[in-house]
Write a protein that holds these residues in place. Sequence first.
Motif: not given
Length: 303
Positions: A220-225, A227
């Motif tokens: 899921t971090w591929r689109d929303n890592p 910050e």
Amino acid sequence: MRRVWGGWGIVTEVERHTQGSAEWVGTRDGRKLFAMVLGENGGTTVVFEAGAGAGRSSWATVQPEVGKFARAVVYDRSGLGRSAPDSAGRELDRMADDLTDVLDHFGPGPFILVGHSAGGPIVRLAAARRLDRLAGLVLVDPTDEAADVLFGRGFRRMERGFLAAGYLLARLRLLKVLFRKQLRNLPPDVRRDMEREAFEPSVLRTQRQQARTFLDELATWRDNPPEHGSVPITVISGALAGDGMNAATRAAAIASHAHRADRSPHGRHVIAENSSHYIPLTEPDLIVSEIARLLPSAQSPDA
């Protein structure tokens, strides 16, 4: 115990452990995590996060050197080392919560977080929750969502096979045979700790518990890592295949590490030329020097 001859006879002292003094850290839901601490409070605190099935002992060649110029903290995640299992699960989100509890215990910082392998995502997520206390991140051959190979069927089959084989070897008391070389290079007190704790079936059960959701959460971090703003991030890559990584997997890992460093405004990518995956054992001095680079100049060992 050891005996020291003094002017008035024999003085008995408790031998100091290589990894420092023991301390128990309470989590928000009442569990206790076992930690060991070196160095004095008052400056930057460096907190180490181990890989998937590893505990505090995996940092035994790095932490003592860091403890000479900063407070250096290692700990066991639930179900590893001396920390009791977590009946509620080992999701990535929950492991990061535990690490933030460790930071709160040793606060207020500033902190440098150091994560190896699967510990990399854990420190990244915990860091995003405590950005105001962070001085930097050092990711040592981390698992990273930018590596496509992690999400293919082949990798998942390999992981399941490794965990099944490891559990069988642990049940047969043969698992530590695979790590004889690494054990020989550790200080005697740390080697004894690992022989007692690191090769039990319970360790493999914890690894399997972690693995159930880890890759799905990481995907899921591929689109929303997470910050990290302007927090400096150093990523150290092993240069060599080995330790379960073939040449193609190693190349993919290095590329993902370069990508992670490039995403940070203060990113740095370092190659450990003489290492494969277990850089804390093969090039500990490199990790120590990269941690020292992130310290305030007044606290740097070279200042």
